[in-house]
Write a protein that holds these residues in place. Structure first.
Motif, PDB file in Angstrom:
ATOM      1  N   GLY A   1      -4.216   4.269  -1.916  1.00 49.71           N
ATOM      2  CA  GLY A   1      -4.017   3.311  -2.701  1.00 49.71           C
ATOM      3  C   GLY A   1      -4.524   1.839  -3.879  1.00 49.71           C
ATOM      4  N   ILE A   2      -5.705   1.613  -2.527  1.00 45.35           N
ATOM      5  CA  ILE A   2      -6.755   0.826  -2.846  1.00 45.35           C
ATOM      6  C   ILE A   2      -6.942   1.036  -4.451  1.00 45.35           C
ATOM      7  CG2 ILE A   2      -8.807  -0.596  -2.053  1.00 45.35           C
ATOM      8  CD1 ILE A   2      -7.423   0.005   0.066  1.00 45.35           C
ATOM      9  N   GLU A   3      -7.576   1.918  -4.688  1.00 48.81           N
ATOM     10  CA  GLU A   3      -8.038   3.594  -5.738  1.00 48.81           C
ATOM     11  C   GLU A   3      -7.756   2.792  -7.047  1.00 48.81           C
ATOM     12  OE1 GLU A   3     -12.255   4.334  -6.010  1.00 48.81           O
ATOM     13  OE2 GLU A   3     -11.560   2.305  -4.941  1.00 48.81           O
TER      14      GLU A   3
ATOM     15  N   LEU B   1       6.420  -7.768   3.855  1.00 48.90           N
ATOM     16  CA  LEU B   1       6.655  -6.258   3.658  1.00 48.90           C
ATOM     17  C   LEU B   1       5.405  -5.373   5.053  1.00 48.90           C
ATOM     18  CD1 LEU B   1       8.796  -4.587   1.600  1.00 48.90           C
ATOM     19  CD2 LEU B   1       9.376  -5.106   3.591  1.00 48.90           C
ATOM     20  N   PRO B   2       4.966  -4.578   6.201  1.00 48.17           N
ATOM     21  CA  PRO B   2       4.177  -4.765   6.912  1.00 48.17           C
ATOM     22  C   PRO B   2       2.977  -3.883   5.934  1.00 48.17           C
ATOM     23  CG  PRO B   2       5.972  -3.415   7.222  1.00 48.17           C
ATOM     24  CD  PRO B   2       6.413  -3.878   6.581  1.00 48.17           C
ATOM     25  N   ASP B   3       3.454  -3.488   5.197  1.00 46.86           N
ATOM     26  CA  ASP B   3       2.149  -2.535   4.205  1.00 46.86           C
ATOM     27  C   ASP B   3       1.439  -3.606   3.025  1.00 46.86           C
ATOM     28  OD1 ASP B   3       4.502  -2.922   2.458  1.00 46.86           O
ATOM     29  OD2 ASP B   3       4.176  -1.132   1.517  1.00 46.86           O
TER      30      ASP B   3
ATOM     31  N   LEU C   1       0.816  -1.508  -0.574  1.00 51.01           N
ATOM     32  CA  LEU C   1       0.161  -0.167   0.200  1.00 51.01           C
ATOM     33  C   LEU C   1       0.432   1.001   0.081  1.00 51.01           C
ATOM     34  CD1 LEU C   1      -2.795  -1.277   2.042  1.00 51.01           C
ATOM     35  CD2 LEU C   1      -2.566  -1.151  -0.282  1.00 51.01           C
ATOM     36  N   SER C   2       1.648   1.045   0.919  1.00 52.34           N
ATOM     37  CA  SER C   2       2.801   2.557   0.755  1.00 52.34           C
ATOM     38  C   SER C   2       3.232   2.936  -0.308  1.00 52.34           C
ATOM     39  CB  SER C   2       3.842   2.779   2.150  1.00 52.34           C
ATOM     40  OG  SER C   2       4.510   1.787   1.575  1.00 52.34           O
TER      41      SER C   2
ATOM     42  N   ALA D   1       7.114   5.152   6.188  1.00 51.85           N
ATOM     43  CA  ALA D   1       6.334   4.928   5.658  1.00 51.85           C
ATOM     44  C   ALA D   1       5.841   3.083   6.358  1.00 51.85           C
ATOM     45  CB  ALA D   1       5.312   5.056   4.613  1.00 51.85           C
ATOM     46  N   LEU D   2       6.489   2.582   5.686  1.00 50.83           N
ATOM     47  CA  LEU D   2       6.749   1.379   6.339  1.00 50.83           C
ATOM     48  C   LEU D   2       6.992   0.901   7.877  1.00 50.83           C
ATOM     49  CD1 LEU D   2       9.122  -0.809   3.701  1.00 50.83           C
ATOM     50  CD2 LEU D   2       6.363  -0.196   4.088  1.00 50.83           C
TER      51      LEU D   2
END
Length: 232
Positions: free
Chosen positions: A165-167, A136-138, A102-103, A116-117
């Motif tokens: 990011g999802i969009e 990774l955590p994102d 996501l990041s 960000a992570l």
């Protein structure tokens, strides 16, 4: 009038239509996020082995979303393991706008990515969770699992903060009529609606892509443990 010296190198691409969220209980949303988490993971033998069990949970989610899951599961079975695995890699590993991290959409491979992570790890810890995974955590399936299993509002905030990011991911998948598009659509339907300002930022990301400055992330090699997956 000052002459224009530059034109946009990449024309803006249209976004898919906005989606009205489906009303659901907290329990239903948790089940939707867990199903999406498991189905968005790499389709290895274990992934195919649990499809029947996952399918049995569809009666406990809203019909509109259950239909999207059911259609994807049917298509996955018809596609078969080898072809589906190749498509997964071609889609999520090789296309910048189809990243499951996501990041990446906001920071790309820039120095801001590391910060960000760390923010994701701190969010997990603040909710009393540990992260123990090779990813990774994102990683979107991990964030969805966190949302599904945590009672803390931090989980909802974490997803809402990365709705752009999802969009972008949804737009990229739907633009290519990807097999995986219905899964991301279920996520969008479970989240609050996107406002005009967010849609404008998404449009910019869809057109221009994530930043591209490349830096190393070796300092992230020792991530703290994360709890194992549970069932939907």
């Amino acid at each position: 009038m000052i002459p224009r010296l530059f034109n946009r190198a990449t024309p803006r691409r249209p976004l898919p239509g906005g989606l009205d969220p489906v009303r659901m209980s907290r329990a239903e949303r948790s089940r939707v996020h867990m199903l999406a988490s498991l189905l968005l993971d790499y389709p290895d033998d274990a992934w195919f082995a649990r499809l029947d069990e996952l399918e049995s949970h569809l009666v406990r989610v809203p019909p509109q979303i259950a239909g999207l899951f059911a259609g994807f599961i049917d298509a996955a079975r018809q596609t078969g393991a080898g072809r589906l695995q190749r498509d997964y890699v071609d889609t999520f590993d090789l296309k910048r706008k189809c990243s499951l991290y996501l990041s990446y959409f906001a920071t790309g491979d820039t120095r801001k990515r590391g910060t960000a992570l760390v923010t994701f790890i701190e969010a997990y810890r603040a909710a009393g969770w540990d992260f123990d995974a090779e990813e990774l955590p994102d990683y979107l399936p991990a964030v969805l699992e966190f949302s599904a299993r945590s009672e803390d509002e931090i989980a909802e905030v974490l997803l809402a903060a990365h709705v752009e990011g999802i969009e972008v991911l949804r737009a990229a998948l739907e633009a290519t009529d990807s097999l995986w598009a219905p899964l991301v659509r279920t996520i969008t339907l479970s989240l609050p609606p996107v406002d005009a300002a967010t849609r404008e930022r998404v449009l910019a990301l869809v057109s221009e892509g994530p930043p591209t400055e490349t830096v190393g992330l070796s300092f992230l090699g020792n991530l703290p443990p994360f709890s194992p997956r549970g069932n939907p």
